[in-house]
Write a protein that holds these residues in place. Structure first.
Motif, PDB file in Angstrom:
ATOM      1  N   LEU A 129      13.105   5.539  16.943  1.00 56.21           N
ATOM      2  CA  LEU A 129      12.181   4.458  16.587  1.00 56.21           C
ATOM      3  C   LEU A 129      12.915   3.318  15.891  1.00 56.21           C
ATOM      4  O   LEU A 129      12.658   2.137  16.156  1.00 56.21           O
ATOM      5  CB  LEU A 129      11.062   4.986  15.690  1.00 56.21           C
ATOM      6  N   LEU A 130      13.839   3.667  15.004  1.00 55.76           N
ATOM      7  CA  LEU A 130      14.589   2.641  14.291  1.00 55.76           C
ATOM      8  C   LEU A 130      15.473   1.841  15.248  1.00 55.76           C
ATOM      9  O   LEU A 130      15.546   0.610  15.150  1.00 55.76           O
ATOM     10  CB  LEU A 130      15.430   3.269  13.181  1.00 55.76           C
ATOM     11  N   LEU A 131      16.125   2.507  16.177  1.00 57.24           N
ATOM     12  CA  LEU A 131      16.952   1.808  17.156  1.00 57.24           C
ATOM     13  C   LEU A 131      16.100   0.868  18.006  1.00 57.24           C
ATOM     14  O   LEU A 131      16.474  -0.281  18.248  1.00 57.24           O
ATOM     15  CB  LEU A 131      17.685   2.813  18.045  1.00 57.24           C
ATOM     16  N   ASN A 132      14.944   1.351  18.441  1.00 58.92           N
ATOM     17  CA  ASN A 132      14.018   0.520  19.206  1.00 58.92           C
ATOM     18  C   ASN A 132      13.611  -0.701  18.387  1.00 58.92           C
ATOM     19  O   ASN A 132      13.555  -1.827  18.894  1.00 58.92           O
ATOM     20  CB  ASN A 132      12.803   1.351  19.608  1.00 58.92           C
TER      21      ASN A 132
ATOM     22  N   ALA B  79       3.198   5.861  16.154  1.00 61.52           N
ATOM     23  CA  ALA B  79       4.503   5.188  16.129  1.00 61.52           C
ATOM     24  C   ALA B  79       5.119   5.133  17.520  1.00 61.52           C
ATOM     25  O   ALA B  79       5.725   4.126  17.900  1.00 61.52           O
ATOM     26  CB  ALA B  79       5.443   5.912  15.167  1.00 61.52           C
ATOM     27  N   THR B  80       4.962   6.179  18.286  1.00 65.45           N
ATOM     28  CA  THR B  80       5.477   6.192  19.655  1.00 65.45           C
ATOM     29  C   THR B  80       4.755   5.167  20.517  1.00 65.45           C
ATOM     30  O   THR B  80       5.381   4.451  21.303  1.00 65.45           O
ATOM     31  CB  THR B  80       5.339   7.600  20.263  1.00 65.45           C
ATOM     32  N   LEU B  81       3.446   5.071  20.365  1.00 65.21           N
ATOM     33  CA  LEU B  81       2.690   4.057  21.099  1.00 65.21           C
ATOM     34  C   LEU B  81       3.090   2.650  20.668  1.00 65.21           C
ATOM     35  O   LEU B  81       3.194   1.734  21.499  1.00 65.21           O
ATOM     36  CB  LEU B  81       1.191   4.274  20.914  1.00 65.21           C
ATOM     37  N   LEU B  82       3.345   2.457  19.379  1.00 67.76           N
ATOM     38  CA  LEU B  82       3.808   1.169  18.880  1.00 67.76           C
ATOM     39  C   LEU B  82       5.173   0.820  19.462  1.00 67.76           C
ATOM     40  O   LEU B  82       5.416  -0.324  19.852  1.00 67.76           O
ATOM     41  CB  LEU B  82       3.855   1.174  17.353  1.00 67.76           C
ATOM     42  N   ALA B  83       6.055   1.813  19.534  1.00 64.87           N
ATOM     43  CA  ALA B  83       7.378   1.579  20.125  1.00 64.87           C
ATOM     44  C   ALA B  83       7.255   1.193  21.587  1.00 64.87           C
ATOM     45  O   ALA B  83       7.964   0.300  22.077  1.00 64.87           O
ATOM     46  CB  ALA B  83       8.246   2.824  19.975  1.00 64.87           C
ATOM     47  N   THR B  84       6.357   1.832  22.296  1.00 68.17           N
ATOM     48  CA  THR B  84       6.139   1.511  23.706  1.00 68.17           C
ATOM     49  C   THR B  84       5.605   0.084  23.856  1.00 68.17           C
ATOM     50  O   THR B  84       6.102  -0.687  24.689  1.00 68.17           O
ATOM     51  CB  THR B  84       5.149   2.504  24.336  1.00 68.17           C
ATOM     52  N   ALA B  85       4.618  -0.278  23.045  1.00 73.34           N
ATOM     53  CA  ALA B  85       4.052  -1.626  23.116  1.00 73.34           C
ATOM     54  C   ALA B  85       5.092  -2.679  22.763  1.00 73.34           C
ATOM     55  O   ALA B  85       5.174  -3.733  23.417  1.00 73.34           O
ATOM     56  CB  ALA B  85       2.845  -1.730  22.178  1.00 73.34           C
ATOM     57  N   THR B  86       5.899  -2.405  21.750  1.00 70.98           N
ATOM     58  CA  THR B  86       6.926  -3.359  21.343  1.00 70.98           C
ATOM     59  C   THR B  86       7.982  -3.515  22.421  1.00 70.98           C
ATOM     60  O   THR B  86       8.419  -4.629  22.729  1.00 70.98           O
ATOM     61  CB  THR B  86       7.571  -2.909  20.018  1.00 70.98           C
TER      62      THR B  86
END
Length: 109
Positions: A27-30, A91-98
């Motif tokens: 998540l941090l790398l993303n 958080a995973t969904l947020l990473a996907t959206a971002t």
């Protein structure tokens, strides 16, 4: 037949805590890559999403440390906090959206 008390947990608790750390690192790398993309393209919404993703990565790392403590105190029978599981899903969904926003922004400009 073996009972639950005689069950050898093996390395399962260690793998569980390591998976939380890997998830937080991913998540941090993303977040860092998307922060760069938002900065390069001067996109305030992408910068805001990426900032939220940094906060989410910190939260996942904190839940991972909490989970490590739970497993060391109570053993592998300790159940994970449902709130933590929901937070990781969010958080995973947020990473996907971002990530999608970053990709689409790169194609539109």
């Amino acid at each position: 037949m073996s009972t639950a008390a005689s069950r050898d947990p093996g390395l399962q608790p260690e793998r569980t805590t390591l998976s939380w750390t890997r998830t937080a690192a991913g998540l941090l790398l993303n977040a860092v890559l998307n922060l760069r993309s938002g900065y390069v393209h001067d996109s305030v919404p992408l910068l805001v999403l990426s900032g939220a993703l940094v906060v989410a990565a910190a939260a996942v790392f904190s839940f991972g440390r909490l989970r490590r403590r739970q497993l060391s105190e109570h053993g592998p029978e300790a159940l994970a906090d449902p709130l933590a599981m929901r937070a990781v899903t969010a958080a995973t969904l947020l990473a996907t959206a971002t990530g999608l926003a970053s990709i689409l922004l790169g194609h539109w400009r």
